[in-house]
Design a protein around this motif. Structure first.
Motif, PDB file in Angstrom:
ATOM      1  N   ALA A 117      -4.174   3.385  -8.947  1.00 51.03           N
ATOM      2  CA  ALA A 117      -3.584   4.550  -8.280  1.00 51.03           C
ATOM      3  C   ALA A 117      -2.908   5.466  -9.303  1.00 51.03           C
ATOM      4  O   ALA A 117      -3.040   6.696  -9.242  1.00 51.03           O
ATOM      5  CB  ALA A 117      -2.584   4.107  -7.213  1.00 51.03           C
ATOM      6  N   THR A 164       2.704   1.685  -3.342  1.00 50.64           N
ATOM      7  CA  THR A 164       1.736   2.143  -4.342  1.00 50.64           C
ATOM      8  C   THR A 164       1.439   3.623  -4.182  1.00 50.64           C
ATOM      9  O   THR A 164       1.526   4.407  -5.131  1.00 50.64           O
ATOM     10  CB  THR A 164       0.437   1.315  -4.214  1.00 50.64           C
ATOM     11  OG1 THR A 164       0.731  -0.040  -4.559  1.00 50.64           O
ATOM     12  CG2 THR A 164      -0.660   1.838  -5.129  1.00 50.64           C
ATOM     13  N   GLU A 165       1.119   4.017  -2.964  1.00 47.18           N
ATOM     14  CA  GLU A 165       0.718   5.411  -2.707  1.00 47.18           C
ATOM     15  C   GLU A 165       1.833   6.400  -3.079  1.00 47.18           C
ATOM     16  O   GLU A 165       1.591   7.402  -3.747  1.00 47.18           O
ATOM     17  CB  GLU A 165       0.353   5.550  -1.228  1.00 47.18           C
ATOM     18  CG  GLU A 165      -0.056   6.935  -0.798  1.00 47.18           C
ATOM     19  CD  GLU A 165      -0.010   7.052   0.718  1.00 47.18           C
ATOM     20  OE1 GLU A 165       0.771   7.882   1.220  1.00 47.18           O
ATOM     21  OE2 GLU A 165      -0.736   6.303   1.411  1.00 47.18           O
ATOM     22  N   SER A 203      -9.196   5.670   4.662  1.00 48.99           N
ATOM     23  CA  SER A 203      -8.429   5.410   5.893  1.00 48.99           C
ATOM     24  C   SER A 203      -9.327   5.566   7.126  1.00 48.99           C
ATOM     25  O   SER A 203      -9.017   5.051   8.196  1.00 48.99           O
ATOM     26  CB  SER A 203      -7.213   6.344   5.985  1.00 48.99           C
ATOM     27  OG  SER A 203      -7.612   7.643   6.360  1.00 48.99           O
ATOM     28  N   THR A 223      -7.933   8.423  -0.616  1.00 51.03           N
ATOM     29  CA  THR A 223      -7.079   7.662   0.301  1.00 51.03           C
ATOM     30  C   THR A 223      -7.421   8.007   1.752  1.00 51.03           C
ATOM     31  O   THR A 223      -7.543   7.121   2.612  1.00 51.03           O
ATOM     32  CB  THR A 223      -5.583   7.977   0.026  1.00 51.03           C
ATOM     33  OG1 THR A 223      -5.304   7.696  -1.347  1.00 51.03           O
ATOM     34  CG2 THR A 223      -4.659   7.130   0.895  1.00 51.03           C
ATOM     35  N   CYS A 283      -4.044   9.278 -10.056  1.00 49.26           N
ATOM     36  CA  CYS A 283      -3.099  10.381  -9.885  1.00 49.26           C
ATOM     37  C   CYS A 283      -2.911  11.166 -11.183  1.00 49.26           C
ATOM     38  O   CYS A 283      -2.658  12.368 -11.156  1.00 49.26           O
ATOM     39  CB  CYS A 283      -1.754   9.874  -9.372  1.00 49.26           C
ATOM     40  SG  CYS A 283      -1.851   9.371  -7.645  1.00 49.26           S
ATOM     41  N   SER A 308       2.058   8.626  -6.902  1.00 54.90           N
ATOM     42  CA  SER A 308       1.637  10.022  -6.757  1.00 54.90           C
ATOM     43  C   SER A 308       2.746  11.050  -6.896  1.00 54.90           C
ATOM     44  O   SER A 308       2.474  12.235  -7.064  1.00 54.90           O
ATOM     45  CB  SER A 308       0.976  10.213  -5.392  1.00 54.90           C
ATOM     46  OG  SER A 308       1.929  10.026  -4.360  1.00 54.90           O
ATOM     47  N   THR A 346      -1.858   5.421   7.481  1.00 48.46           N
ATOM     48  CA  THR A 346      -2.144   6.119   6.228  1.00 48.46           C
ATOM     49  C   THR A 346      -2.606   7.544   6.495  1.00 48.46           C
ATOM     50  O   THR A 346      -2.158   8.493   5.840  1.00 48.46           O
ATOM     51  CB  THR A 346      -3.216   5.350   5.423  1.00 48.46           C
ATOM     52  OG1 THR A 346      -2.692   4.060   5.104  1.00 48.46           O
ATOM     53  CG2 THR A 346      -3.581   6.060   4.133  1.00 48.46           C
ATOM     54  N   TYR A 377      -7.007  11.795  -5.648  1.00 46.16           N
ATOM     55  CA  TYR A 377      -6.486  10.495  -5.204  1.00 46.16           C
ATOM     56  C   TYR A 377      -6.257  10.503  -3.697  1.00 46.16           C
ATOM     57  O   TYR A 377      -6.625   9.564  -2.990  1.00 46.16           O
ATOM     58  CB  TYR A 377      -5.183  10.167  -5.954  1.00 46.16           C
ATOM     59  CG  TYR A 377      -4.438   8.986  -5.373  1.00 46.16           C
ATOM     60  CD1 TYR A 377      -4.928   7.687  -5.540  1.00 46.16           C
ATOM     61  CD2 TYR A 377      -3.255   9.158  -4.649  1.00 46.16           C
ATOM     62  CE1 TYR A 377      -4.259   6.602  -4.988  1.00 46.16           C
ATOM     63  CE2 TYR A 377      -2.583   8.072  -4.106  1.00 46.16           C
ATOM     64  CZ  TYR A 377      -3.088   6.795  -4.284  1.00 46.16           C
ATOM     65  OH  TYR A 377      -2.423   5.722  -3.729  1.00 46.16           O
ATOM     66  N   PHE A 378      -5.659  11.569  -3.181  1.00 41.58           N
ATOM     67  CA  PHE A 378      -5.386  11.617  -1.738  1.00 41.58           C
ATOM     68  C   PHE A 378      -6.657  11.834  -0.918  1.00 41.58           C
ATOM     69  O   PHE A 378      -6.762  11.343   0.212  1.00 41.58           O
ATOM     70  CB  PHE A 378      -4.328  12.673  -1.415  1.00 41.58           C
ATOM     71  CG  PHE A 378      -2.942  12.183  -1.678  1.00 41.58           C
ATOM     72  CD1 PHE A 378      -2.436  11.095  -0.978  1.00 41.58           C
ATOM     73  CD2 PHE A 378      -2.148  12.776  -2.643  1.00 41.58           C
ATOM     74  CE1 PHE A 378      -1.157  10.608  -1.229  1.00 41.58           C
ATOM     75  CE2 PHE A 378      -0.857  12.298  -2.895  1.00 41.58           C
ATOM     76  CZ  PHE A 378      -0.378  11.217  -2.188  1.00 41.58           C
ATOM     77  N   VAL A 425      -0.411  10.694   4.995  1.00 42.47           N
ATOM     78  CA  VAL A 425      -0.957  11.629   3.991  1.00 42.47           C
ATOM     79  C   VAL A 425      -1.070  13.040   4.566  1.00 42.47           C
ATOM     80  O   VAL A 425      -0.675  14.014   3.920  1.00 42.47           O
ATOM     81  CB  VAL A 425      -2.326  11.141   3.459  1.00 42.47           C
ATOM     82  CG1 VAL A 425      -2.936  12.164   2.515  1.00 42.47           C
ATOM     83  CG2 VAL A 425      -2.172   9.797   2.740  1.00 42.47           C
ATOM     84  N   LYS A 442       0.835  -1.210   0.000  1.00 37.65           N
ATOM     85  CA  LYS A 442       0.000   0.000   0.000  1.00 37.65           C
ATOM     86  C   LYS A 442       0.874   1.266   0.000  1.00 37.65           C
ATOM     87  O   LYS A 442       0.597   2.231  -0.717  1.00 37.65           O
ATOM     88  CB  LYS A 442      -0.861  -0.050   1.271  1.00 37.65           C
ATOM     89  CG  LYS A 442      -1.891   1.028   1.383  1.00 37.65           C
ATOM     90  CD  LYS A 442      -2.559   0.902   2.746  1.00 37.65           C
ATOM     91  CE  LYS A 442      -4.010   1.289   2.651  1.00 37.65           C
ATOM     92  NZ  LYS A 442      -4.756   0.845   3.825  1.00 37.65           N
TER      93      LYS A 442
END
Length: 319
Positions: A237, A109-110, A256, A252, A241, A114, A266, A248-249, A270, A106
């Motif tokens: 993702a 990926t994040e 979370s 996310t 992005c 991004s 997470t 995207y965030f 972020v 995860k």
């Protein structure tokens, strides 16, 4: 280059005065958490580094060590994260995602989906300096298959520059993706990896529109149907992005805190990493896409000093 953060340089700023206030808040019995979190969430990262330096000069003590010994739980994690120099933040998160048993896909990926190509180059450099190891080697050692290949493509940080869009190439890429997915028995993942990992952002936005015209599907729907597991999550993702990093965030952050329990790692990652970048835009997207404000969602989902600190980072309500 970023002006859409909720945390900006604090003025008038006095590193010594802040260092003294922090020492006083943590000295003796009990800790004045409120002072600690108020100072650290309202100074930007460069100022926090100056405070840490003043703290060491004045008291011969390490501010981060003191925070670790005086605070506990999620508040400790959040404050220590805020004290990490911005350029080390991503490298540190990636190091922890690939260390020990099991990999945190995860986080890989994040971050890698991004960050801009320039940011990716910077992360690799810092990783090498800080940990005397090659980030790509570490990641390839812990991942496999098409997921690994797309991570390696993203790690090159070689996305085409945004210099105008060639409509003929847009048409060609959209057709290639259509043939590699919907029209094929099985999926040619490599085509998705190459096109999504290397083409410019403005080009890919046009490709997604063209793809919809050709196939009748959003590219996300095809990825959802044609791939699975970590590769699917990473491809989605990347697409999200390319469409909008703040959106995207926002998503996310929403997930979370959705449902039972909170994914605090997470949430913290972020909020800290975007607080000086685009958290204002993320708040806007959150409000638009989830019909409630980020501020109120954090308020409902967290508690105590941890909540106070997150709300200060959030910087206001959009309702």
């Amino acid at each position: 280059q970023y002006t859409r953060g909720t945390v900006t340089a604090f003025a008038p700023f006095d590193a010594r005065a802040d260092a003294e206030a922090l020492r006083k808040a943590m000295k003796g019995l009990g800790t004045d958490e409120e002072t600690v979190l108020t100072i650290l969430t309202t100074r930007n990262n460069a100022q926090r580094q100056e405070i840490a330096s003043a703290f060491k000069t004045l008291f011969g003590r390490d501010l981060v060590d003191d925070l670790k010994s005086e605070l506990t739980g999620k508040l400790e994690t959040l404050m220590v994260s805020l004290m990490r120099p911005a350029y080390i933040f991503d490298a540190h998160a990636l190091k922890h995602a690939i260390k020990g048993a099991g990999t945190n896909e995860k986080v890989l990926t994040e971050i890698l989906a991004s960050r801009t190509p320039a940011e990716v180059q910077n992360i690799k450099q810092v990783y090498q300096q800080e940990y005397e190891a090659d980030l790509e080697d570490k990641i390839t050692g812990e991942t496999s298959g098409h997921f690994q290949r797309l991570l390696v493509v993203l790690l090159q940080g070689n996305r085409d520059p945004d210099v105008g869009v060639d409509e003929a190439l847009v048409e060609q890429d959209a057709q290639v993706l259509f043939r590699a997915g919907e029209l094929k028995w099985g999926t040619d993942e490599e085509k998705f990896i190459t096109i999504l990992g290397t083409r410019s952002i403005s080009h890919l936005r046009r490709v997604f529109d063209k793809y919809m015209t050709i196939s009748g599907f959003q590219i996300e729907e095809t990825i959802d149907r044609e791939t699975s597991g970590d590769l699917e999550k990473l491809l989605l993702a990347v697409v999200k992005c390319i469409r909008s990093v703040p959106a995207y965030f926002a998503e996310t952050l929403y997930y979370s805190m959705k449902g039972a329990g909170t994914d605090d790692d997470t949430l913290i990652r972020v909020m800290v990493s975007r607080s000086e970048v685009d958290l204002l835009d993320i708040r806007q997207e959150f409000r638009k896409n989830f019909a409630k404000s980020l501020y109120q969602t954090i308020q409902k989902d967290t508690s105590g000093d941890y909540r106070k600190a997150l709300l200060l980072l959030c910087g206001g309500d959009d309702d």
